[in-house]
Design a protein around this motif. Structure first.
Motif, short mmCIF file in Angstrom:
data_model
loop_
_atom_site.label_atom_id
_atom_site.label_comp_id
_atom_site.label_asym_id
_atom_site.label_seq_id
_atom_site.Cartn_x
_atom_site.Cartn_y
_atom_site.Cartn_z
N VAL A 1 -22.34 -24.87 12.26
CA VAL A 1 -23.52 -25.55 12.78
C VAL A 1 -24.27 -26.27 11.65
N VAL A 2 -24.46 -25.56 10.56
CA VAL A 2 -25.22 -26.16 9.46
C VAL A 2 -24.46 -27.35 8.87
N LEU B 1 -22.31 -20.01 12.33
CA LEU B 1 -23.55 -20.63 11.86
C LEU B 1 -23.25 -21.67 10.78
N SER B 2 -22.29 -21.37 9.91
CA SER B 2 -21.95 -22.32 8.86
C SER B 2 -21.53 -23.65 9.45
#
Lengths: 124, 494, 152, 781
Positions: D656-657, D653-654
């Motif tokens: 992606v962010v 997720l990191s």
């Protein structure tokens, strides 16, 4: 506790520090990420050398200390939230200034200029 | 009983969830916020009475006994801090509602504000070092959001400084936690206080210094304070007021708590802390007299006054700690009200820069009074609260023959007075000037803002009047801190 | 903005998405005894949503769950805090857990604890946060500006 | 009763301030009731007090710190109250006329009342801290009073000057008081003086206390604030700078001297400073053309005289000083009032431009003459009686006494000379200077009634001189209460003796100096120091400001990398040094724990190195992801499957962010502007942090003795936590509070992200509510 992981943790922290001392917020963020990883290694290490996963009801034997794991888990999630926020800040910085550079404080610079050049205003 | 302890944490959190669910209904959010904070004030006050009468209250989260689970501990110091914090939060939210601005423009304001309240309460109450970290993170995350609400360029710039420095402090805190757990295998403060004593002396003092640095960043002591004056002034004034009054004091609280509870007398770095205290007060006030903006002057004074609190801690005597506690009590109220006054000045004139202010005393005599009283108190002029607090520290310092820090504290008082007159002479004296532009949101209610400020000013006068009983209370709190046993027994008893 | 998509790609994404949601639910429920828990569950679900975003662009995520991220966050927080508050109201310690025997039709007997409610709160918050990030940094930043700032 | 008086001042002052605009000069009537009441009470209790029965009152405040509100009215305090409240009442009456038509009247009245109350508190306080408290309040109120005409920059600067100098002294005095309190075990003034402590820190404490007295009473070298304070309207000068506030320092010296005069530095310091002040002030008073400046320097000189007399700590000198104290207040207040009256009518106080005062001014000129004559100690006026006493106190002493006396005589000659100068300005201004500019013209005679207060004062001066018995008892009692051995028997005529001869010499010398005023002033002009006291003050303020600016510019660089560098260096260095000095080392741990750690560590180190040196944002972010997956691997090896899962998911997720944000930013890192923190410094700090982390990790782990609390957790997980996964039980149960805090962080982060992302954008429309199924139908899956 073993030297390899201690050095790894120290190295991650050092790399993180180096990046944190940069002017680009994206580098700083990556530095914070590295620092976070280094600290997590330290935390895991604080529970000893690890071992079997900490599940009750298995076949006896030493289990890894579960408490540092729980702490690391909390730390990981908090770091994630914080990094996401920092990225939003970098995004906003880009929106208002066109880059993600951490500029010096304007007022501090002004005071410093006055201190080095002009007379400070006396009294009142 | 349990409710009194957990209430100040859980009630604001429930309020936060509710405020968020209520989404776009501003009036409903306001009601939630006010009710939650007012409840917290009442619960904290009851808790203080209970703790002062009946001794330390410990609550086991999840029913797990210490040192396994997390224990919430309310001793006198924690209860005092809690009462002050909740009162400030309530007063400032009233002010924020009056001002509009951030409160009106952002759906999340009340939620984040309540989360901040919960984090602060958690930091005061927790008896567990890692939980203290979490409480700090709650408080800090909320403060990051409040500081950057609006996203103006100067906010973004100062927000970066603030967030990055705070994150470094958090990382260092985690390092400290890893070390603590590695060395002791426990995280409960009460348990630690017995286990730390068994560590080798070098390791112990290394830990003491590491914790001083960690909490020193938060509380803005020398040489770790630089971020504060750069970041605080850019936030909306109610936010700055809360930050100024509370956040650094949470750091000071953590300093006091850890240094007194965890370390035996031979590890307590008294001389170092006194040197740090002197430097903090001197460098802070020198910064203040160099500034041209009301909020920046006040921000540097926060630093300077942290020095006084650290001075009380550095003496490591009952008198010194009692003085520190009294000083914190005085400072939180006075500092918050001064920043609210700065907000009122901005609301009236459109700026807080001294060069662009003039003559407010004639057009706004009430505002002048609201400034003058806390300003004199800040400078330690009798008979205001700052005098009694400073006197307590002075007396303790002389009693401990810590001459250097005593001399520094007296000299700094004069410079503090000077910078207050600088604000007075530039902003309040002189010919009145037309407001440049109004920073007040449409529909702002200046009477509500002034009312909240006046309430705090009245409270600071009340503190001055009640200094006698308050000093007794502070002394009892300090005795517990020095003694340590009541705390440990209350937490660890089967 | 509309991307040109192939049906196969969409189907794959949907499949993965469904699978990930099921996995995340499993992780949530199994967590107390197996690896997993609210965090991991929530993160997996959030990952699935992120994948949907990457694959389908902004419009899909916006209406994906038919629920505002705000709502998820507030419900999640309320659930978690609720498990702390409720025992206090009954005179117990905050976060005291209760265990119940539950008859599940297919899976047989299971022990459900109030910790599950807590974990569900965690799950919802994690998902809500990811939705908020995607909404904010993904979607909102594609919208036009109106405050006179220069788009760079 | 004493409390009531002070409270009355406070209440009246606040009422007048609140209603300042509405009350106008009527504020002086409302406010004046307070000093009037105090004067009447003093009068009523005079009999008992002079018989030695002092009135005391006390109330607690913070008794733990010795801060009790003790008030005491003894005979010396009575004398002071007579000045503060008696003359105060007259000043209020004068001000009522003076401020007619002034927009500042209300504010002045309120502040003056508060000042009068503070001053009353100073003289009544029987607790050092209470005394200090009222002392500072007189400083604050006088700051506001001197700066009354706040549009005038000179007024603001003068006010600040007075505040800073007296504030400096006040704080030193506070330090001295606290030291004395610790040495004596009491902060009660009467108890302290009855049983004075000695040795140890007492000499230091006394010097600090004297610093307070000297600054307040405008002694050299702190005197320059007083002439500058003359920008204040004249009633304020008459009150603050002649009768009341400047006497506070003298008051303190008077109280302390009998008990402490024999302690080391006291006598040389006090007498030396007093003598210098008397002579230097007298000399300076010969020069100014502004009448108020003349009086200001005259006041400084007289204060020096008083400080010498009281400071000697000898009975006869003390008695003389008490007489002089009263005499001075009478004539100096009257003289100030006269200047104010003239100033109002002539719109100048410059004796070069002062018009000749005509017939309507006879009474005013008479008042001025009588008062100036008293100042010059011309018989048969009060000033003469007092000065005779002073000479008499020293004339029979040893060589030191006579040397002091000689200086006093010289100072008094100067007093005669400047008194003559003042009188001449009103009677024969043509005697003094050839007008360089045209004289102004007078509006009219003095305003009706404005002279009355000055007339009262001048009458008193004459009366007390002619019938010394009228005030002998008061002075005697006052001196006696300071020093039981002191008795003042005031007489106009002592017969032909050495004292009288000295008085004659003084008058003759003074007359001579006045006669030779032209050469004297030429000489003075040549000898005058180039830098005045005001210059010295300005220079020191500027110096402090410059120093502050310098310090601030050094520490407050405004640069985040510098801040972070200093903080991290401190964080590493301080504990490291502490641990090194502790000289404890547990020995080196094993090199490797288990084989699986090697690939994980390799991945971490490689990824971190690459991320650090990366020059592209995307690459750096992805490399951070590599480190994250390396962490997941490590967690697997260490027996932490929950962590590994979480880490894996979070890292994904990191990334992606990161990508969401970094797509906006330029791919390459630009050159950094203004590298305040060079590469070498960055490397050094990084290395330091690395070393600290490694050393700390080894040392702290090596120090472990007890078993960790987690063993209990493993044991209790299933029976009490109802779960087999101990980590999960810890997270949701044992340490559920942590987890609750953690999701709260996430909630706040979400709000913050949304706020930052949406800042400056229009409000978002609510999304339509659609179910997943509807959504999929639309997408066509």
């Amino acid at each position: 506790m073993n030297l390899l992981l201690v050095v790894t943790a120290a190295f991650l922290c050092a790399c993180g520090t180096y990046l944190v001392l940069s002017r680009h917020l994206s580098r700083v963020i990556i530095g914070i990420g590295l620092l976070g990883h280094g600290v997590n290694v330290l935390l895991v290490l604080s529970g000893g050398d690890g071992g079997r996963p900490a599940f009750v009801g298995g076949d006896g034997g030493p289990v890894a200390d579960p408490l540092p794991q729980a702490l690391v888990l909390t730390a990981i999630v908090i770091t994630f939230g914080v990094i996401a926020f920092l990225l939003a800040l970098a995004y906003r910085s880009w929106r208002v200034t066109g880059n993600d550079e951490v500029e010096d404080d304007v007022e501090d610079r002004r005071i410093a200029r006055e201190a080095h050049q002009g007379e400070p205003e006396a009294s009142t | 009983m349990t409710g009194l302890v957990v209430g100040p944490i859980l009630v604001p959190l429930l309020g936060a969830a509710l405020a968020m669910a209520l989404g776009r209904s501003r009036p409903a959010q306001r009601v939630v916020s006010l009710v939650a904070l007012a409840t917290s004030v009442v619960l904290s006050a009851l808790l203080l009475v209970r703790v002062d009468d009946g001794g330390i209250v410990a609550v086991r989260a999840g029913g797990w006994p210490a040192p396994i689970g997390i224990t919430l501990v309310a001793d006198r110091l924690a209860a005092i801090m809690l009462v002050l914090a909740t009162t400030m939060l309530l007063a400032v939210v009233v002010y924020a509602i009056g001002q509009g601005g951030a409160e009106r423009d952002h759906v999340g304001f009340h939620t984040v504000y309540l989360i901040l309240a919960a984090g602060v309460a958690g930091a005061f109450l927790t008896g567990d070092l890692f939980n203290l970290f979490v409480a700090f993170e709650v408080m800090l995350m909320a403060s990051y959001v409040l500081l950057t609400l609006g996203g103006r360029p100067d906010q973004v710039r100062s927000g970066m400084t603030y967030v990055v420095i705070s994150l470094l402090a958090s990382a260092l805190f985690l390092v400290a936690l890893a070390f603590v757990y590695a060395a002791t295998g426990t995280l409960s403060l009460a348990d630690l206080s017995t286990k730390v004593a068994e560590l080798p002396a070098g390791v112990r003092s290394g830990l003491a210094l590491l914790l001083i640095v960690v909490f020193g960043i938060k509380s803005a002591i020398f040489p770790l304070f630089f971020w504060l004056p750069d970041s605080y002034p850019t936030a909306p004034s109610p936010v700055t007021a809360v930050f100024a009054g509370l956040l650094t004091k949470v750091g000071v609280y953590a300093l006091i708590r850890t240094q007194t509870l965890l370390f035996p007398a031979d590890t307590q770095p008294g001389a170092l802390l006194l040197a740090v205290a002197s430097l903090t007060m001197v460098v802070g006030v020198l910064g203040a007299i160099s500034q041209h903006d009301v909020k920046r002057i006040l921000s540097f004074h926060i630093v300077s006054q942290i020095g006084y609190m650290v001075m009380g801690l550095g003496l490591f005597t009952v008198a010194g700690l009692a003085g520190a506690v009294l000083y914190i009590v005085h400072h939180i109220v006075v500092k918050t009200s001064l920043f609210l006054v700065a907000g009122l000045i901005e609301a009236r004139s459109g700026t807080a820069e001294l060069d662009r202010l003039s003559g407010l005393a004639r057009v706004e005599p009430l505002l002048a009074a609201l400034f003058l009283l806390p300003a004199l108190s800040l400078a330690g002029i009798p008979p205001f609260s700052g005098f009694v607090a400073k006197l307590a520290l002075l007396d303790a310092g002389v009693g401990a023959e810590a001459w250097a820090v005593v001399a520094a504290s007296l000299a700094v008082s004069l410079l503090t007075l000077y910078s207050m007159t600088k604000i007075w002479a530039n902003a309040f004296w002189g010919p009145p000037r037309e407001p440049e532009s109004s920073v007040v949101a449409v529909g702002a209610d200046r009477r509500l803002m002034a009312g909240a400020t006046a309430g705090l000013v009245a409270l600071s006068l009340g503190i001055a009047v009640a200094s006698g009983p308050l000093y007794d209370l502070a002394e009892r709190a300090a005795t517990d801190l020095v003694d340590r046993r009541p705390y440990i027994e209350a937490v660890l008893e089967p | 903005m509309r991307y040109r998509r192939s049906v196969i790609f969409d189907a794959t994404v949907t499949l993965v998405f469904d699978g990930a949601l099921v996995l995340s639910a499993y992780l949530l429920f199994a967590g107390h005894n197996q690896p997993g828990g609210g965090f991991v569950g929530g993160l997996v679900a959030a990952g699935a949503i992120a994948l949907h975003y990457v694959a389908g662009g902004g419009d899909q995520v916006r209406s994906l769950l038919g629920v505002q991220p705000w709502t998820l966050l507030s419900i999640g927080l309320a659930l978690a805090v609720g498990t702390a508050v409720v025992p206090v109201l009954f005179g117990a310690n905050p976060l005291d857990q209760e265990a119940y025997q539950v008859e599940l039709l297919v899976l047989g007997k299971a022990k459900a604890t109030t910790a599950l409610v807590f974990d569900a709160g965690v799950y919802l918050v994690v998902v809500g946060l990811m939705l908020m990030i995607l909404e904010g940094l993904g979607l909102a930043s594609d919208e036009p500006l109106d405050d006179g700032e220069v788009e760079r | 009763m004493l409390f009531g008086l002070i409270a009355l001042h406070a209440a009246a002052g606040l009422v007048v301030l609140v209603g300042a605009r509405r009350l106008g000069r009527w504020g002086f009537v409302v406010g004046g009731t307070a000093p009037l009441a105090a004067a009447l009470v003093a009068l009523a209790s005079a009999g008992a007090v002079l018989d030695g029965r002092s009135t005391t009152q006390r109330a607690g405040w913070v008794p733990q710190l010795g801060l009790t509100l003790d008030l005491r009215l003894d005979a010396f305090a009575l004398l002071m109250v007579a000045l503060v409240s008696g003359i105060g009442t007259l000043v209020f009456a004068y001000a009522w006329h003076y401020f007619a038509g002034s927009a500042y009247a209300g504010r002045a009245a309120g502040l003056l009342t508060l000042f009068a109350g503070s001053m009353l508190g100073v003289v009544l306080a029987d607790n050092l801290l209470v005394l200090y408290g009222f002392w500072e309040l007189t400083s604050i109120t006088s700051y506001l009073l001197i700066g009354l005409h706040d549009d005038d920059r000179d007024a603001r600067d003068g006010a600040l000057h007075a505040l800073l100098v007296t504030g400096l002294g006040g704080l030193a005095m506070l330090g001295g008081f606290v030291l004395l309190g610790h040495a004596a075990g009491t902060l009660q003034l009467s108890a302290l003086l009855a049983d004075p402590p000695s040795g140890g820190v007492v000499p230091v404490a006394l010097v600090l206390v004297l610093l307070g007295a000297f600054t307040k009473s405008a002694q050299y070298p702190f005197h320059s604030w007083l002439p500058r304070a003359m920008v204040a309207p004249t009633p304020i000068s008459a009150y603050l700078h002649s009768a009341a506030m400047v006497k506070a320092g003298v008051y303190l010296v008077a109280r302390f001297a009998p008990a402490f005069a024999d302690v080391g530095p006291w006598r040389p310091l006090v007498v030396g400073v007093g003598l210098v002040t008397m002579v230097a002030g007298g000399l300076r008073a010969l020069r100014p053309f502004d009448l108020k400046q003349l009086l200001a320097f005259g006041t400084i000189s007289q204060l020096g005289f008083l400080v010498v007399l009281f400071g000697l700590g000898r009975p006869e000198a003390t008695a003389a000083a008490c007489a002089l104290l009263l005499a001075h207040a009478l004539f100096k207040a009257a003289l100030f009032m006269v200047v104010g009256i003239v100033d109002h009518a002539a719109h100048t106080r410059d004796l070069r431009r002062l018009p000749l005062l005509g017939a309507g001014w006879r009474a005013t000129r008479a008042v001025a003459l009588v008062s100036a004559a008293s100042m010059a100690a011309i018989p048969p006026l009060a000033g003469f009686v007092a000065k005779e006493k002073a000479y008499a106190a020293l004339v029979h002493g040893d060589a030191t006494d006579r040397a002091i006396l000689a200086v006093l005589v010289v100072g008094s000659m100067l007093t005669v000379a400047y008194s003559a100068r003042f009188a001449a300005a009103l009677w024969r201004p043509d005697l003094l200077v050839v007008p360089s500019e045209p004289r102004t013209t007078l509006d009219a005679g003095p305003r009706h009634g404005i002279l009355a207060p000055a007339l009262v004062l001048a009458s008193a001066t004459a009366l007390l001189g002619l019938w010394p018995a009228t005030w002998s008892r008061l002075v005697d009692g006052a001196a006696n209460s300071l020093d039981p051995a002191a008795h003042a028997h005031l007489e106009l005529w002592h017969g032909f003796n050495a004292t009288l001869a000295l008085s004659a010499i003084t008058l003759a010398g003074g007359a001579l100096i006045f006669a030779l005023r032209r050469p004297v002033s030429a000489l003075q002009a040549r000898l005058a120091p180039r830098r005045s006291g005001v210059d010295a003050y300005d220079a020191s303020v500027r110096g402090v400001l410059r120093g502050a600016g310098w310090v601030t510019s050094v520490v407050q660089s405004g640069s985040l990398p510098v801040y972070a560098g200093i903080i991290l260096a401190t964080a590493a260095l301080a504990p490291l040094l502490a641990m090194v000095s502790g000289a404890w080392w547990p020995g080196w741990p094993d090199a490797i724990g288990r084989a699986g750690q090697i690939p994980a560590a390799g991945m971490l180190v490689a990824g971190a190195t690459a991320a650090t040196v990366a020059t592209r944002r995307f690459a750096a972010a992805l490399l951070l992801g590599v480190v994250g997956y390396g962490m997941a691997l490590l967690f697997v090896v260490q027996g932490a499957p929950d962590l590994a899962l979480t880490q894996f998911a979070v890292e994904t997720l990191s990334v992606v962010v990161f990508l969401l944000v970094l797509r906006r930013l330029p791919d390459r890192f630009e050159r950094e502007s203004q590298p305040l923190l060079g590469r070498a410094a960055r490397l050094a700090v990084s290395a330091l942090v690395g070393v600290w982390v490694a050393v700390g990790a080894i040392a702290f782990s090596g120090a472990r003795t007890a078993a960790p609390v987690s063993e209990e957790m493993v044991a209790r997980s299933l029976p009490e936590g109802y779960g087999e996964n101990v980590v999960n039980v810890i997270l949701v149960d044992i340490r559920g509070l942590d987890t609750m805090g953690e999701i709260t962080v996430l909630v706040a982060a979400g709000i913050g992200i949304a706020a930052l992302a949406r800042a400056g954008r229009p409000p978002r429309p609510r999304p339509e509510r659609r179910s997943i199924r509807e959504h999929r139908e639309e997408v066509g899956a």
